[in-house]
Write a protein that holds these residues in place. Structure first.
Motif, PDB file in Angstrom:
ATOM      1  N   ARG A  72     -27.550  11.660 -21.120  1.00 16.38           N
ATOM      2  CA  ARG A  72     -26.709  12.850 -20.965  1.00 16.38           C
ATOM      3  C   ARG A  72     -25.827  13.048 -22.196  1.00 16.38           C
ATOM      4  N   ILE A  73     -25.155  11.987 -22.619  1.00 20.63           N
ATOM      5  CA  ILE A  73     -24.253  12.079 -23.776  1.00 20.63           C
ATOM      6  C   ILE A  73     -25.037  12.442 -25.038  1.00 20.63           C
ATOM      7  N   ALA A  74     -26.212  11.830 -25.195  1.00 14.99           N
ATOM      8  CA  ALA A  74     -27.029  12.107 -26.391  1.00 14.99           C
ATOM      9  C   ALA A  74     -27.546  13.537 -26.391  1.00 14.99           C
ATOM     10  N   SER A  75     -27.841  14.100 -25.213  1.00 17.04           N
ATOM     11  CA  SER A  75     -28.319  15.493 -25.163  1.00 17.04           C
ATOM     12  C   SER A  75     -27.209  16.452 -25.580  1.00 17.04           C
ATOM     13  N   LEU A  76     -25.949  16.151 -25.204  1.00 17.76           N
ATOM     14  CA  LEU A  76     -24.830  16.984 -25.636  1.00 17.76           C
ATOM     15  C   LEU A  76     -24.659  16.932 -27.147  1.00 17.76           C
ATOM     16  N   SER A  77     -24.785  15.745 -27.729  1.00 17.43           N
ATOM     17  CA  SER A  77     -24.680  15.604 -29.184  1.00 17.43           C
ATOM     18  C   SER A  77     -25.810  16.345 -29.883  1.00 17.43           C
ATOM     19  N   ASN A  78     -27.018  16.258 -29.326  1.00 21.07           N
ATOM     20  CA  ASN A  78     -28.156  16.944 -29.918  1.00 21.07           C
ATOM     21  C   ASN A  78     -27.962  18.453 -29.883  1.00 21.07           C
ATOM     22  N   CYS A  79     -27.402  18.962 -28.785  1.00 24.45           N
ATOM     23  CA  CYS A  79     -27.121  20.398 -28.671  1.00 24.45           C
ATOM     24  C   CYS A  79     -26.130  20.835 -29.750  1.00 24.45           C
ATOM     25  N   GLN A  80     -25.066  20.067 -29.946  1.00 17.49           N
ATOM     26  CA  GLN A  80     -24.073  20.402 -30.967  1.00 17.49           C
ATOM     27  C   GLN A  80     -24.660  20.317 -32.364  1.00 17.49           C
ATOM     28  N   ASN A  81     -25.485  19.299 -32.600  1.00 16.23           N
ATOM     29  CA  ASN A  81     -26.112  19.153 -33.923  1.00 16.23           C
ATOM     30  C   ASN A  81     -27.071  20.295 -34.220  1.00 16.23           C
ATOM     31  N   ASN A  82     -27.630  20.902 -33.175  1.00 12.39           N
ATOM     32  CA  ASN A  82     -28.541  22.031 -33.366  1.00 12.39           C
ATOM     33  C   ASN A  82     -27.812  23.345 -33.597  1.00 12.39           C
ATOM     34  N   GLY A  83     -26.471  23.312 -33.515  1.00  6.58           N
ATOM     35  CA  GLY A  83     -25.689  24.520 -33.765  1.00  6.58           C
ATOM     36  C   GLY A  83     -25.098  25.154 -32.531  1.00  6.58           C
ATOM     37  N   GLY A  84     -25.205  24.509 -31.372  1.00  4.98           N
ATOM     38  CA  GLY A  84     -24.676  25.076 -30.140  1.00  4.98           C
ATOM     39  C   GLY A  84     -23.167  24.921 -30.032  1.00  4.98           C
ATOM     40  N   ASN A  85     -22.521  25.927 -29.483  1.00  2.00           N
ATOM     41  CA  ASN A  85     -21.080  25.870 -29.205  1.00  2.00           C
ATOM     42  C   ASN A  85     -20.862  25.721 -27.705  1.00  2.00           C
ATOM     43  N   HIS A  86     -19.813  25.000 -27.338  1.00  5.40           N
ATOM     44  CA  HIS A  86     -19.484  24.797 -25.924  1.00  5.40           C
ATOM     45  C   HIS A  86     -20.695  24.257 -25.153  1.00  5.40           C
ATOM     46  N   CYS A  87     -21.336  23.239 -25.697  1.00  7.10           N
ATOM     47  CA  CYS A  87     -22.526  22.675 -25.057  1.00  7.10           C
ATOM     48  C   CYS A  87     -22.167  22.080 -23.700  1.00  7.10           C
ATOM     49  N   VAL A  88     -23.019  22.325 -22.712  1.00  5.07           N
ATOM     50  CA  VAL A  88     -22.806  21.857 -21.345  1.00  5.07           C
ATOM     51  C   VAL A  88     -24.057  21.129 -20.872  1.00  5.07           C
ATOM     52  N   PHE A  89     -23.863  19.952 -20.274  1.00  4.80           N
ATOM     53  CA  PHE A  89     -24.982  19.212 -19.695  1.00  4.80           C
ATOM     54  C   PHE A  89     -25.513  19.982 -18.492  1.00  4.80           C
ATOM     55  N   GLU A  90     -26.851  20.150 -18.416  1.00  5.17           N
ATOM     56  CA  GLU A  90     -27.451  20.966 -17.371  1.00  5.17           C
ATOM     57  C   GLU A  90     -28.251  20.165 -16.348  1.00  5.17           C
ATOM     58  N   VAL A  91     -29.099  19.221 -16.789  1.00  9.07           N
ATOM     59  CA  VAL A  91     -29.992  18.550 -15.846  1.00  9.07           C
ATOM     60  C   VAL A  91     -30.523  17.270 -16.470  1.00  9.07           C
ATOM     61  N   SER A  92     -30.841  16.283 -15.599  1.00 12.17           N
ATOM     62  CA  SER A  92     -31.563  15.096 -16.035  1.00 12.17           C
ATOM     63  C   SER A  92     -32.616  14.779 -14.988  1.00 12.17           C
ATOM     64  N   ALA A  93     -33.655  14.063 -15.389  1.00  9.79           N
ATOM     65  CA  ALA A  93     -34.735  13.712 -14.476  1.00  9.79           C
ATOM     66  C   ALA A  93     -35.239  12.316 -14.821  1.00  9.79           C
ATOM     67  N   MET A  94     -35.485  11.500 -13.791  1.00 13.97           N
ATOM     68  CA  MET A  94     -36.008  10.152 -13.988  1.00 13.97           C
ATOM     69  C   MET A  94     -37.511  10.167 -13.805  1.00 13.97           C
ATOM     70  N   ASN A  95     -38.234   9.718 -14.833  1.00 19.62           N
ATOM     71  CA  ASN A  95     -39.696   9.646 -14.799  1.00 19.62           C
ATOM     72  C   ASN A  95     -40.309  10.990 -14.405  1.00 19.62           C
ATOM     73  N   ALA A  96     -39.709  12.066 -14.855  1.00 22.46           N
ATOM     74  CA  ALA A  96     -40.189  13.409 -14.528  1.00 22.46           C
ATOM     75  C   ALA A  96     -39.887  14.333 -15.708  1.00 22.46           C
TER      76      ALA A  96
END
Length: 239
Positions: A72-96
């Motif tokens: 989750r934390i890494a996805s937020l960092s990746n969103c910001q690194n891609n140029g996103g503002n106000h990045c919000v965690f949306e969803v996670s899935a295990m083995n899916a």
């Protein structure tokens, strides 16, 4: 030496040895299967904004890892690194798989499913408006990642219109009434054969430029009004 083992006992002993061997073999296979089982993996998606005005542009971030919180934390960092503002965690899935969708109004929805296609369909179906609906980011915990979705096919913005101008004779000269139609505040110039004036033109407002003193020559004058927002206008007046 005489053996006391009867034929029936020999059969029971042999059967017992076979059962022990089978049990040992089964335990070995179970241990091997347990050792070979793949560890759980998580895919996490976050979405940020690249602008506020419709059509709202969105940017996604994704991470895959063995720990849900770290993903989750890494996805937020990746969103910001891609140029996103106000990045919000949306969803996670295990083995899916998981997908996040958005529309032109900045509405964002997400879904997960063993199938990435089903996850994408479900995320899109959650949006209240289908205007500009598209998948922002999607992927699976096993590392399967869809190529980035093409940007929405929004028509290009129409070109800005140049200002309008009207003229009237005043005491001692002439006045040009100039009105902005671009919606953008700019710095403009008024130029004709023997006049060159600069002035500020507020967005969607007017400016009265007075050319005083000016002596009438009773002929047509070609006037060019050029602004630094990329617009211009040519007009003719008799003075």
């Amino acid at each position: 030496m005489t053996s006391n083992i009867t034929p029936q006992r020999r059969i029971r002993l042999a059967a017992g040895i076979i059962l022990i061997a089978a049990a040992a073999s089964g335990a070995g296979l179970l241990s091997a299967a347990t050792a070979d089982a793949a560890p759980d993996a998580y895919v996490a998606l976050s979405v940020g904004l690249a602008g506020d005005n419709p059509p709202v542009q969105t940017i996604g971030g994704m991470s895959i890892g063995p720990d849900a919180d770290q993903a989750r934390i890494a996805s937020l960092s990746n969103c910001q690194n891609n140029g996103g503002n106000h990045c919000v965690f949306e969803v996670s899935a295990m083995n899916a798989c998981a997908a996040a969708a958005a529309n032109d109004y900045g509405e964002i929805e997400a879904a997960s499913d063993p199938s990435v296609q089903v996850a994408k369909t479900n995320a899109l179906s959650k949006l209240e408006s289908s205007q500009g609906a598209h998948i922002v980011v999607s992927g699976c915990a096993n590392g399967q990642i869809d190529p980035p979705a093409p940007p929405p096919n929004n028509p290009p913005a129409p070109p800005k219109q140049g200002p309008t101008v009207s003229f009237k004779v005043i005491v001692g000269g002439i006045q040009a009434h100039i009105t902005d139609r671009s919606g953008v505040t700019s710095q403009c110039t008024y130029a004709t054969d023997n006049v060159n004036r600069s002035f500020a033109l507020p967005a969607n407002s007017s400016y009265d430029l007075k050319i005083v003193p000016a002596i009438p020559q009773f002929r047509n004058w070609t006037v060019t009004i050029a602004c630094d927002n990329g617009t211009s206008t040519q007009a003719t007046t008799y003075f």
